[in-house]
Design a protein around this motif. Structure first.
Motif, PDB file in Angstrom:
ATOM      1  N   ALA A  45       0.853  -1.192   0.000  1.00 38.42           N
ATOM      2  CA  ALA A  45       0.000   0.000   0.000  1.00 38.42           C
ATOM      3  C   ALA A  45       0.888   1.240   0.000  1.00 38.42           C
ATOM      4  N   LEU A  46       0.486   2.245  -0.776  1.00 40.38           N
ATOM      5  CA  LEU A  46       1.251   3.485  -0.826  1.00 40.38           C
ATOM      6  C   LEU A  46       1.094   4.256   0.478  1.00 40.38           C
ATOM      7  N   ARG A  47       2.206   4.725   1.022  1.00 41.81           N
ATOM      8  CA  ARG A  47       2.183   5.524   2.250  1.00 41.81           C
ATOM      9  C   ARG A  47       2.901   6.848   1.997  1.00 41.81           C
ATOM     10  N   LEU A  48       2.500   7.871   2.715  1.00 43.05           N
ATOM     11  CA  LEU A  48       3.289   9.097   2.760  1.00 43.05           C
ATOM     12  C   LEU A  48       4.496   8.844   3.653  1.00 43.05           C
ATOM     13  N   ARG A  49       5.579   9.553   3.402  1.00 45.05           N
ATOM     14  CA  ARG A  49       6.823   9.326   4.134  1.00 45.05           C
ATOM     15  C   ARG A  49       7.506  10.646   4.440  1.00 45.05           C
ATOM     16  N   VAL A  50       8.117  10.730   5.600  1.00 45.67           N
ATOM     17  CA  VAL A  50       8.993  11.858   5.940  1.00 45.67           C
ATOM     18  C   VAL A  50      10.351  11.261   6.279  1.00 45.67           C
ATOM     19  N   SER A  51      11.387  11.677   5.575  1.00 43.76           N
ATOM     20  CA  SER A  51      12.702  11.073   5.753  1.00 43.76           C
ATOM     21  C   SER A  51      13.276  11.405   7.121  1.00 43.76           C
ATOM     22  N   SER A  52      14.132  10.518   7.615  1.00 46.52           N
ATOM     23  CA  SER A  52      14.765  10.751   8.907  1.00 46.52           C
ATOM     24  C   SER A  52      15.659  11.986   8.861  1.00 46.52           C
ATOM     25  N   GLN A  53      16.284  12.244   7.721  1.00 42.34           N
ATOM     26  CA  GLN A  53      17.141  13.430   7.599  1.00 42.34           C
ATOM     27  C   GLN A  53      16.321  14.706   7.760  1.00 42.34           C
ATOM     28  N   SER A  54      15.129  14.725   7.150  1.00 40.33           N
ATOM     29  CA  SER A  54      14.255  15.888   7.288  1.00 40.33           C
ATOM     30  C   SER A  54      13.837  16.096   8.737  1.00 40.33           C
ATOM     31  N   LEU A  55      13.491  15.000   9.406  1.00 45.32           N
ATOM     32  CA  LEU A  55      13.075  15.084  10.802  1.00 45.32           C
ATOM     33  C   LEU A  55      14.210  15.590  11.688  1.00 45.32           C
ATOM     34  N   LYS A  56      15.403  15.021  11.522  1.00 43.77           N
ATOM     35  CA  LYS A  56      16.526  15.406  12.377  1.00 43.77           C
ATOM     36  C   LYS A  56      16.904  16.869  12.189  1.00 43.77           C
ATOM     37  N   ARG A  57      16.845  17.332  10.952  1.00 43.92           N
ATOM     38  CA  ARG A  57      17.165  18.748  10.733  1.00 43.92           C
ATOM     39  C   ARG A  57      16.112  19.644  11.389  1.00 43.92           C
ATOM     40  N   ALA A  58      14.828  19.275  11.265  1.00 43.30           N
ATOM     41  CA  ALA A  58      13.769  20.072  11.895  1.00 43.30           C
ATOM     42  C   ALA A  58      13.975  20.141  13.407  1.00 43.30           C
ATOM     43  N   TRP A  59      14.382  19.034  14.020  1.00 43.34           N
ATOM     44  CA  TRP A  59      14.565  19.012  15.473  1.00 43.34           C
ATOM     45  C   TRP A  59      15.784  19.818  15.898  1.00 43.34           C
ATOM     46  N   ARG A  60      16.934  19.583  15.265  1.00 48.77           N
ATOM     47  CA  ARG A  60      18.158  20.211  15.770  1.00 48.77           C
ATOM     48  C   ARG A  60      18.221  21.712  15.464  1.00 48.77           C
ATOM     49  N   THR A  61      17.442  22.163  14.465  1.00 56.15           N
ATOM     50  CA  THR A  61      17.404  23.598  14.173  1.00 56.15           C
ATOM     51  C   THR A  61      16.207  24.280  14.821  1.00 56.15           C
ATOM     52  N   SER A  62      15.420  23.535  15.582  1.00 54.21           N
ATOM     53  CA  SER A  62      14.223  24.101  16.207  1.00 54.21           C
ATOM     54  C   SER A  62      14.581  25.073  17.317  1.00 54.21           C
ATOM     55  N   GLU A  63      13.648  25.943  17.626  1.00 55.42           N
ATOM     56  CA  GLU A  63      13.836  26.882  18.730  1.00 55.42           C
ATOM     57  C   GLU A  63      14.065  26.135  20.034  1.00 55.42           C
ATOM     58  N   LEU A  64      13.407  25.002  20.188  1.00 56.48           N
ATOM     59  CA  LEU A  64      13.574  24.188  21.387  1.00 56.48           C
ATOM     60  C   LEU A  64      15.033  23.792  21.582  1.00 56.48           C
ATOM     61  N   PHE A  65      15.664  23.271  20.547  1.00 61.66           N
ATOM     62  CA  PHE A  65      17.075  22.862  20.655  1.00 61.66           C
ATOM     63  C   PHE A  65      17.987  24.071  20.808  1.00 61.66           C
ATOM     64  N   GLN A  66      17.707  25.120  20.056  1.00 60.44           N
ATOM     65  CA  GLN A  66      18.570  26.295  20.113  1.00 60.44           C
ATOM     66  C   GLN A  66      18.572  26.920  21.512  1.00 60.44           C
ATOM     67  N   GLN A  67      17.421  26.935  22.154  1.00 63.81           N
ATOM     68  CA  GLN A  67      17.337  27.500  23.502  1.00 63.81           C
ATOM     69  C   GLN A  67      17.906  26.544  24.552  1.00 63.81           C
ATOM     70  N   SER A  68      17.680  25.254  24.364  1.00 61.70           N
ATOM     71  CA  SER A  68      18.119  24.274  25.358  1.00 61.70           C
ATOM     72  C   SER A  68      19.621  24.057  25.348  1.00 61.70           C
ATOM     73  N   PHE A  69      20.247  24.200  24.175  1.00 60.69           N
ATOM     74  CA  PHE A  69      21.657  23.843  24.061  1.00 60.69           C
ATOM     75  C   PHE A  69      22.478  24.941  23.394  1.00 60.69           C
ATOM     76  N   SER A  70      22.177  26.173  23.727  1.00 64.11           N
ATOM     77  CA  SER A  70      22.951  27.289  23.183  1.00 64.11           C
ATOM     78  C   SER A  70      24.436  27.103  23.522  1.00 64.11           C
ATOM     79  N   GLY A  71      25.283  27.131  22.489  1.00 65.33           N
ATOM     80  CA  GLY A  71      26.714  26.931  22.701  1.00 65.33           C
ATOM     81  C   GLY A  71      27.128  25.477  22.701  1.00 65.33           C
ATOM     82  N   SER A  72      26.165  24.561  22.596  1.00 64.99           N
ATOM     83  CA  SER A  72      26.484  23.127  22.608  1.00 64.99           C
ATOM     84  C   SER A  72      25.912  22.419  21.389  1.00 64.99           C
ATOM     85  N   LEU A  73      25.807  23.147  20.273  1.00 69.80           N
ATOM     86  CA  LEU A  73      25.320  22.559  19.024  1.00 69.80           C
ATOM     87  C   LEU A  73      26.357  22.748  17.930  1.00 69.80           C
ATOM     88  N   GLY A  74      26.428  21.771  17.046  1.00 70.25           N
ATOM     89  CA  GLY A  74      27.344  21.877  15.930  1.00 70.25           C
ATOM     90  C   GLY A  74      26.757  22.671  14.777  1.00 70.25           C
TER      91      GLY A  74
END
Length: 351
Positions: free
Chosen positions: A34-63
């Motif tokens: 059956a055909l499914r919609l998909r969101v790649s893991s790379q897309s998800l990881k980029r959305a998370w690590r560039t999110s305001e949540l990550f930026q505020q939680s780990f300011s100075g500790s992100l690559g």
């Protein structure tokens, strides 16, 4: 400390285009014929690590993931008064430590071929050497050019890893594995034909639209599976259990609340997870995606998807024995559990 943390997340999205392919259509996959919609893991990881949540939680500790480290060095050297020829040679020498260099161009004279995660410690080393070269005007020594660091505190690098083909000793083994999110229901990619009106066109000579276009969309309930090796995460963070726990909690919160950015202005596809199953233990991890090889068919798919997920977990435990030492659930349709409980639960796994 538990060796593994696993997250099973169900999130519904109304019509949207969360992650596009090369034709701007929503990404798809066949599962259970059956055909499914998909969101790649790379897309998800980029959305998370560039999110305001990550930026505020780990300011100075992100690559920083970039090919353009050398361009920044080159521009800073020129701004510091270094001659163009020296600035070019020095910036290429420094950038070359992070990856194979592309051929020199006017647009970017010191670009590397592949994206590279640069840790905060490495950014500081680059900054310090750049300043030293500006002040002394002398060529960097081999010791000066030792810019890569094995010891790092970049949370995103510790979770998602990095590969340096030019110098594998500085590779970082990813502690977090993220599956591609797929819909539990059979999906249909639909077309939206649209027109845009020219506000200044009075319709006297040309009564047509100012612009016409077409894009695709789909909707469904997505199943997402995440697994974290807590021991590897602590190792990557120099044994810092507190930081590892904070990283796990931030990852879970982002996975539950941060939507991929594709076509947000057109679809406002903001959605929170409706169900989260968090598990921790020492046994070999496993996805529960097999619960959805038969597509969910129901006019209210979230409760049916929860039922299928829990049934598959119970069946596997019956055959293999309990595969997790402890679990927590959050279920929005039943108003049971809470995200706060989930975060506290997995945070403890790193201690």
């Amino acid at each position: 400390m538990s060796r593994f943390v696993q997250l099973h997340i169900l999130t519904p999205y109304h019509p949207s285009n969360l992650n596009r392919d090369d034709l701007n259509r929503p990404k798809t996959a066949y599962m259970g014929e059956a055909l499914r919609l998909r969101v790649s893991s790379q897309s998800l990881k980029r959305a998370w690590r560039t999110s305001e949540l990550f930026q505020q939680s780990f300011s100075g500790s992100l690559g920083v993931r970039t090919k353009e480290l050398g361009k920044g060095i080159y521009d800073e050297l020129l701004a510091g008064g270094v001659a163009e020829k020296k600035a070019l040679a020095w910036s290429r020498a420094m950038a070359g430590k992070f990856g194979k260099l592309k051929k020199e161009t006017d647009k970017n004279p010191a670009e590397i071929e592949q994206l590279c995660f640069v840790t905060p410690e490495e950014k500081e080393a680059v900054k310090a050497l750049t300043q030293k070269l500006i002040e002394t005007g002398e060529d960097p020594s081999d010791e000066d050019l030792m810019l890569l660091r094995k010891s790092a505190t970049a949370v995103d690098v510790a979770m998602f890893g990095r590969m340096l083909a030019s110098d594998p000793v500085y590779n970082v083994e990813a502690a977090v594995q993220v599956a591609h999110a797929v819909t539990v229901n059979q999906a249909t990619v639909e077309d939206d034909f649209f027109t845009a009106v020219d506000d200044l066109n009075q319709g006297i000579e040309d009564v047509g639209a100012g612009h016409m276009g077409e894009f695709e969309f789909g909707s469904g309930v997505f199943y997402l599976y995440i697994c974290c090796d807590c021991a590897q995460l602590k190792k990557n963070l120099n044994g810092d259990a507190i930081l590892a726990g904070r990283a796990l909690a931030a990852l879970a919160e982002a996975a539950a609340t941060v939507a991929p950015g594709g076509k947000q202005a057109s679809f406002a596809s903001r959605s929170y997870a409706q169900y989260i199953l968090a598990e921790k233990g020492d046994k070999q991890p496993r996805s529960l995606a097999a619960a959805f090889f038969k597509p969910v068919k129901h006019n209210d798919p979230v409760p049916e998807a929860i039922k299928a997920l829990c049934s598959m977990r119970g069946q596997m435990d019956a055959c293999y024995g309990p595969l997790a030492q402890d679990t927590r659930q959050m279920c929005v349709p039943r108003a049971e559990g809470s995200l706060a409980d989930i975060l506290a639960f997995i945070k403890e796994a790193a201690l």
